[in-house]
Design a protein around this motif. Structure first.
Motif, mmCIF file in Angstrom:
data_model
loop_
_atom_site.group_PDB
_atom_site.id
_atom_site.type_symbol
_atom_site.label_atom_id
_atom_site.label_comp_id
_atom_site.label_asym_id
_atom_site.label_seq_id
_atom_site.Cartn_x
_atom_site.Cartn_y
_atom_site.Cartn_z
ATOM 1 N N LYS A 76 0.846 -1.191 0.000
ATOM 2 C CA LYS A 76 0.000 0.000 0.000
ATOM 3 C C LYS A 76 0.879 1.238 0.000
ATOM 4 C CE LYS A 76 -4.159 1.791 0.494
ATOM 5 N NZ LYS A 76 -4.967 1.935 -0.653
ATOM 6 N N ASP A 79 1.253 5.301 0.454
ATOM 7 C CA ASP A 79 0.638 6.388 1.204
ATOM 8 C C ASP A 79 -0.086 7.344 0.249
ATOM 9 O OD1 ASP A 79 -0.042 8.244 3.102
ATOM 10 O OD2 ASP A 79 2.009 8.767 3.653
ATOM 11 N N SER A 80 -1.267 7.802 0.642
ATOM 12 C CA SER A 80 -2.067 8.685 -0.201
ATOM 13 C C SER A 80 -1.363 10.013 -0.469
ATOM 14 C CB SER A 80 -3.436 8.927 0.424
ATOM 15 O OG SER A 80 -3.298 9.566 1.671
ATOM 16 N N TYR A 81 -0.418 10.392 0.386
ATOM 17 C CA TYR A 81 0.374 11.617 0.167
ATOM 18 C C TYR A 81 1.089 11.536 -1.181
ATOM 19 C CZ TYR A 81 4.340 14.819 0.711
ATOM 20 O OH TYR A 81 5.280 15.792 0.518
ATOM 21 N N TYR A 82 1.686 10.382 -1.498
ATOM 22 C CA TYR A 82 2.423 10.225 -2.747
ATOM 23 C C TYR A 82 1.486 10.156 -3.948
ATOM 24 C CZ TYR A 82 6.472 9.534 0.159
ATOM 25 O OH TYR A 82 7.466 9.721 1.075
ATOM 26 N N VAL A 83 0.298 9.595 -3.763
ATOM 27 C CA VAL A 83 -0.689 9.573 -4.840
ATOM 28 C C VAL A 83 -1.083 11.000 -5.191
ATOM 29 C CG1 VAL A 83 -2.984 8.785 -5.532
ATOM 30 C CG2 VAL A 83 -1.563 7.316 -4.107
ATOM 31 N N THR A 84 -1.371 11.800 -4.165
ATOM 32 C CA THR A 84 -1.766 13.191 -4.377
ATOM 33 C C THR A 84 -0.644 13.975 -5.050
ATOM 34 O OG1 THR A 84 -3.158 13.067 -2.412
ATOM 35 C CG2 THR A 84 -2.618 15.266 -3.222
ATOM 36 N N TRP A 126 -2.937 5.426 -11.579
ATOM 37 C CA TRP A 126 -3.626 6.393 -10.721
ATOM 38 C C TRP A 126 -4.356 7.430 -11.560
ATOM 39 C CZ3 TRP A 126 1.235 7.342 -7.240
ATOM 40 C CH2 TRP A 126 1.352 6.301 -6.321
#
Length: 139
Positions: free
Chosen positions: A43, A45-50, A79
């Protein structure tokens, strides 16, 4: 290690019952149901997706984002597809980016000549900062 429970009856009276496609197979002793435990993927981190999606919207390519964030360009592409992000047309401007540590960023911002004639944004990227600058294409 966490003891799996039966997905059919939620009972924990299970025994190992072989391996299929490199995954452990189990047998529930109470309902005689065979099952395998789902593999938990890595998984991110959503920080890197953003951050990846922000950089994509700023005009960076998938490979450039890969080099900056350290996530596969295929993952970034997935993504973009998953979140249905569309890149706006940047025909008049060309984004350039540079990674600075804190002291380098302060020195860059001291020189007013580098701040004229372009729009820019500074974003945090771990312990460093990324400066994205848009300059007009020269005709």
């Amino acid at each position: 290690m966490e003891i799996p429970s039966c997905p059919k009856c939620q009972n924990t009276t299970i025994v190992k019952s072989g391996v299929i496609k490199d995954r452990q197979r189990y047998l529930c002793k109470s309902c005689n149901y065979y099952f395998t435990v789902n593999k938990l993927g890595k998984k991110i981190d959503s920080y890197y997706v953003t951050k990846a999606l922000q950089l994509y919207l700023e005009g960076l390519s998938f490979r450039e984002i890969e080099r900056i964030i350290g996530v596969s360009h295929v993952t970034v592409s997935n993504w973009v597809k998953e979140f249905k992000v569309t890149k706006p047309n940047h025909t008049d401007y060309h984004p350039t980016y540079k990674i600075y540590n804190h002291l380098e960023l302060v020195e860059f911002l001291k020189n007013k000549d580098q701040l004229k004639g372009a729009g820019m944004i500074i974003t945090e990227l771990g312990d460093k900062f990324m400066l994205i600058k848009w300059e007009r294409f020269k005709d």
